[in-house]
Design a protein around this motif. Structure first.
Motif, PDB file in Angstrom:
ATOM      1  N   HIS A  20       0.823  -1.185   0.125  1.00  0.00           N
ATOM      2  CA  HIS A  20       0.255  -0.141  -0.025  1.00  0.00           C
ATOM      3  C   HIS A  20       1.116   1.364   0.085  1.00  0.00           C
ATOM      4  CE1 HIS A  20      -3.039  -2.898   1.393  1.00  0.00           C
ATOM      5  NE2 HIS A  20      -3.974  -1.919   0.813  1.00  0.00           N
ATOM      6  N   LEU A  21       0.313   2.456  -0.609  1.00  0.00           N
ATOM      7  CA  LEU A  21       1.116   3.451  -0.533  1.00  0.00           C
ATOM      8  C   LEU A  21       0.702   4.422   0.577  1.00  0.00           C
ATOM      9  CD1 LEU A  21      -0.016   5.391  -3.950  1.00  0.00           C
ATOM     10  CD2 LEU A  21       2.149   4.488  -3.346  1.00  0.00           C
ATOM     11  N   PRO A  26       3.820  12.814  -6.844  1.00  0.00           N
ATOM     12  CA  PRO A  26       3.961  12.952  -8.187  1.00  0.00           C
ATOM     13  C   PRO A  26       4.894  14.030  -8.685  1.00  0.00           C
ATOM     14  CG  PRO A  26       1.684  13.204  -7.767  1.00  0.00           C
ATOM     15  CD  PRO A  26       2.296  12.918  -6.570  1.00  0.00           C
ATOM     16  N   GLU A  27       4.532  15.081  -8.118  1.00  0.00           N
ATOM     17  CA  GLU A  27       5.377  16.475  -8.553  1.00  0.00           C
ATOM     18  C   GLU A  27       6.978  16.176  -8.439  1.00  0.00           C
ATOM     19  OE1 GLU A  27       4.583  16.930  -4.353  1.00  0.00           O
ATOM     20  OE2 GLU A  27       3.350  16.001  -5.665  1.00  0.00           O
ATOM     21  N   GLN A  28       7.126  15.331  -7.336  1.00  0.00           N
ATOM     22  CA  GLN A  28       8.600  15.254  -7.055  1.00  0.00           C
ATOM     23  C   GLN A  28       9.308  13.882  -7.882  1.00  0.00           C
ATOM     24  OE1 GLN A  28       8.998  15.425  -2.954  1.00  0.00           O
ATOM     25  NE2 GLN A  28       8.752  17.603  -2.808  1.00  0.00           N
ATOM     26  N   GLY A  29       8.138  13.250  -8.351  1.00  0.00           N
ATOM     27  CA  GLY A  29       8.568  11.656  -8.897  1.00  0.00           C
ATOM     28  C   GLY A  29       8.878  10.613  -7.958  1.00  0.00           C
ATOM     29  N   TRP A  30       8.049  10.332  -6.939  1.00  0.00           N
ATOM     30  CA  TRP A  30       8.494   9.227  -6.001  1.00  0.00           C
ATOM     31  C   TRP A  30       7.132   8.996  -5.147  1.00  0.00           C
ATOM     32  CZ3 TRP A  30       8.029   9.792  -0.705  1.00  0.00           C
ATOM     33  CH2 TRP A  30       8.075  11.180  -0.091  1.00  0.00           C
ATOM     34  N   SER A  31       6.989   7.996  -4.718  1.00  0.00           N
ATOM     35  CA  SER A  31       6.027   7.058  -3.700  1.00  0.00           C
ATOM     36  C   SER A  31       6.767   6.667  -2.651  1.00  0.00           C
ATOM     37  CB  SER A  31       5.021   6.562  -4.524  1.00  0.00           C
ATOM     38  OG  SER A  31       4.432   7.193  -5.451  1.00  0.00           O
ATOM     39  N   LEU A  32       6.055   6.375  -1.425  1.00  0.00           N
ATOM     40  CA  LEU A  32       6.689   5.455  -0.259  1.00  0.00           C
ATOM     41  C   LEU A  32       5.396   4.387  -0.139  1.00  0.00           C
ATOM     42  CD1 LEU A  32       8.540   4.834   1.945  1.00  0.00           C
ATOM     43  CD2 LEU A  32       7.342   6.668   3.268  1.00  0.00           C
ATOM     44  N   LEU A  33       5.959   3.231  -0.046  1.00  0.00           N
ATOM     45  CA  LEU A  33       5.002   2.069   0.287  1.00  0.00           C
ATOM     46  C   LEU A  33       5.185   1.711   1.682  1.00  0.00           C
ATOM     47  CD1 LEU A  33       5.829  -0.067  -2.860  1.00  0.00           C
ATOM     48  CD2 LEU A  33       3.804   1.741  -2.619  1.00  0.00           C
ATOM     49  N   ASP A  42      10.605   6.758 -12.659  1.00  0.00           N
ATOM     50  CA  ASP A  42      11.135   6.066 -13.904  1.00  0.00           C
ATOM     51  C   ASP A  42      11.512   4.606 -13.377  1.00  0.00           C
ATOM     52  OD1 ASP A  42      13.117   5.847 -11.807  1.00  0.00           O
ATOM     53  OD2 ASP A  42      14.835   6.547 -12.844  1.00  0.00           O
ATOM     54  N   THR A  43      10.754   4.095 -12.566  1.00  0.00           N
ATOM     55  CA  THR A  43      10.390   2.523 -12.290  1.00  0.00           C
ATOM     56  C   THR A  43      11.630   1.992 -11.462  1.00  0.00           C
ATOM     57  OG1 THR A  43      11.506   1.474 -14.206  1.00  0.00           O
ATOM     58  CG2 THR A  43       8.895   2.083 -14.288  1.00  0.00           C
ATOM     59  N   GLY A  44      12.491   3.163 -11.179  1.00  0.00           N
ATOM     60  CA  GLY A  44      13.579   2.744 -10.179  1.00  0.00           C
ATOM     61  C   GLY A  44      13.167   2.487  -8.615  1.00  0.00           C
ATOM     62  N   GLU A  45      13.758   1.898  -8.007  1.00  0.00           N
ATOM     63  CA  GLU A  45      13.250   1.809  -6.459  1.00  0.00           C
ATOM     64  C   GLU A  45      14.605   1.726  -5.579  1.00  0.00           C
ATOM     65  OE1 GLU A  45      11.479  -2.238  -6.248  1.00  0.00           O
ATOM     66  OE2 GLU A  45      10.347  -1.937  -8.069  1.00  0.00           O
ATOM     67  N   LEU A  46      14.249   2.160  -4.393  1.00  0.00           N
ATOM     68  CA  LEU A  46      15.142   2.423  -3.270  1.00  0.00           C
ATOM     69  C   LEU A  46      14.847   1.696  -2.142  1.00  0.00           C
ATOM     70  CD1 LEU A  46      17.861   3.614  -2.084  1.00  0.00           C
ATOM     71  CD2 LEU A  46      16.552   5.533  -1.013  1.00  0.00           C
ATOM     72  N   LEU A  47      15.267   0.577  -1.681  1.00  0.00           N
ATOM     73  CA  LEU A  47      14.920  -0.459  -0.546  1.00  0.00           C
ATOM     74  C   LEU A  47      15.265   0.252   0.945  1.00  0.00           C
ATOM     75  CD1 LEU A  47      15.702  -3.868  -2.260  1.00  0.00           C
ATOM     76  CD2 LEU A  47      13.781  -2.309  -2.363  1.00  0.00           C
ATOM     77  N   PRO A  48      14.454  -0.084   1.811  1.00  0.00           N
ATOM     78  CA  PRO A  48      15.033   0.421   3.169  1.00  0.00           C
ATOM     79  C   PRO A  48      16.222   0.083   3.515  1.00  0.00           C
ATOM     80  CG  PRO A  48      12.922  -0.846   3.188  1.00  0.00           C
ATOM     81  CD  PRO A  48      13.558  -0.911   2.065  1.00  0.00           C
TER      82      PRO A  48
END
Length: 68
Positions: A20-21, A26-33, A42-48
């Motif tokens: 879940h989000l 979107p204005e900054q180009g990222w979401s946190l799950l 850009d479909t990249g991810e940063l893991l914890p």
């Protein structure tokens, strides 16, 4: 971290993007799950744990050539 039932996939599972989000910017180009994964537009991810998952889509994929 996740309080959902059933629990969301963990950050190290293959389906981690199904969590879940928690925050969407979107204005900054990222979401946190809720599993702590940062998703980038850009479909990249940063893991914890700091691991970087490279974008899966080619950067030139959105270019469309049209005949004039």
């Amino acid at each position: 971290m996740c309080q959902h039932q059933p629990p969301c996939p963990s950050a190290d599972s293959a389906d981690r993007e199904a969590a879940h989000l928690v925050a969407h910017h979107p204005e900054q180009g990222w979401s946190l799950l809720c599993n702590g994964v940062l998703l980038f537009e850009d479909t990249g991810e940063l893991l914890p744990d700091g691991q970087v998952i490279a974008p899966r889509r080619p950067l030139d994929a959105e270019r469309v050539v049209t005949a004039a």
